[in-house]
Scaffold this active site. Structure first.
Site, PDB file in Angstrom:
ATOM      1  N   CYS A 196       0.862  -1.178   0.000  1.00  0.00           N
ATOM      2  CA  CYS A 196       0.000   0.000   0.000  1.00  0.00           C
ATOM      3  C   CYS A 196       0.905   1.237   0.000  1.00  0.00           C
ATOM      4  CB  CYS A 196      -0.900   0.004   1.236  1.00  0.00           C
ATOM      5  SG  CYS A 196      -1.827   1.543   1.444  1.00  0.00           S
ATOM      6  N   ASP A 224      -0.469  -5.646   0.215  1.00  0.00           N
ATOM      7  CA  ASP A 224      -1.741  -5.825  -0.486  1.00  0.00           C
ATOM      8  C   ASP A 224      -1.612  -7.083  -1.333  1.00  0.00           C
ATOM      9  OD1 ASP A 224      -3.246  -3.612   0.365  1.00  0.00           O
ATOM     10  OD2 ASP A 224      -2.295  -2.303  -1.103  1.00  0.00           O
ATOM     11  N   HIS A 272      -3.844  -0.197  -6.421  1.00  0.00           N
ATOM     12  CA  HIS A 272      -4.355  -1.346  -7.168  1.00  0.00           C
ATOM     13  C   HIS A 272      -4.501  -1.025  -8.650  1.00  0.00           C
ATOM     14  CE1 HIS A 272      -4.948  -2.844  -3.228  1.00  0.00           C
ATOM     15  NE2 HIS A 272      -6.247  -2.681  -3.111  1.00  0.00           N
ATOM     16  N   GLU A 273      -5.070   0.133  -8.934  1.00  0.00           N
ATOM     17  CA  GLU A 273      -5.307   0.538 -10.317  1.00  0.00           C
ATOM     18  C   GLU A 273      -4.003   0.694 -11.086  1.00  0.00           C
ATOM     19  OE1 GLU A 273      -8.624   2.031  -7.647  1.00  0.00           O
ATOM     20  OE2 GLU A 273      -6.436   1.991  -7.530  1.00  0.00           O
ATOM     21  N   SER A 281       7.394 -17.351 -19.530  1.00  0.00           N
ATOM     22  CA  SER A 281       6.732 -17.397 -18.217  1.00  0.00           C
ATOM     23  C   SER A 281       7.664 -17.121 -17.040  1.00  0.00           C
ATOM     24  CB  SER A 281       6.002 -18.720 -18.023  1.00  0.00           C
ATOM     25  OG  SER A 281       6.901 -19.798 -18.052  1.00  0.00           O
ATOM     26  N   VAL A 326       5.122 -14.068 -24.227  1.00  0.00           N
ATOM     27  CA  VAL A 326       5.968 -13.730 -23.090  1.00  0.00           C
ATOM     28  C   VAL A 326       6.463 -15.026 -22.460  1.00  0.00           C
ATOM     29  CG1 VAL A 326       4.074 -13.541 -21.395  1.00  0.00           C
ATOM     30  CG2 VAL A 326       6.213 -12.293 -21.024  1.00  0.00           C
TER      31      VAL A 326
END
Length: 148
Positions: free
Chosen positions: A46, A53, A87-88, A70, A68
């Protein structure tokens, strides 16, 4: 193929900016298909409290010329562990970086975040309209229900 991580010992990058993603040629060029990566234990910090988070990320994409690798994706996602981010910002940033570097036909990411302050946050982003005929299964992550 110039993979930096595949078959080699690789340390966890200190930050997402330092993480190098490897891309390899699409083994089925010209075919429309979906690739899914699920990261059910994604972690970041956070940016306000510094507390961890947690999220369940689901990345779906229809490859273009490359896919891609892995292991490099795992290291990239792990590099968020000690980095602050909303988060966004994390969810959309991961989707944008993969899209800009890999240039898939289409990509979407679902970030299913566990509650912060009693409120779960889900973040969704996609690169555009999915190609016609692409099979899009549900991401399989139910909305947060708590104990109820």
């Amino acid at each position: 193929m110039d993979a930096k991580h595949l078959g080699k010992t690789s340390a966890l990058p200190a930050s997402p900016e330092e993480a190098e993603l490897d891309y390899v040629p699409n083994p089925r060029p010209g075919e429309l298909y979906l690739v899914r990566f699920a990261a059910p234990e994604f972690t970041t910090l956070c940016p306000v409290t510094g507390q961890p988070d947690f999220a369940h990320l689901v990345i779906d994409y229809a490859p273009g010329e490359t896919i891609v690798e892995s292991k490099s994706l795992k290291l990239f996602l792990g590099s968020f562990r000690n980095q602050p981010g909303f988060h966004e910002g994390c969810t959309v940033g991961i989707g944008r970086r993969l899209t800009e570097e890999m240039q898939p036909q289409w990509l979407r990411i679902g970030g299913y975040w566990y509650p912060r302050g009693g409120i779960p946050i889900d973040v969704f982003w996609q690169s555009g309209t999915p190609p016609e005929g692409l099979w899009l299964p549900d991401q399989g992550v139910p909305s947060y229900r708590g104990r109820g």
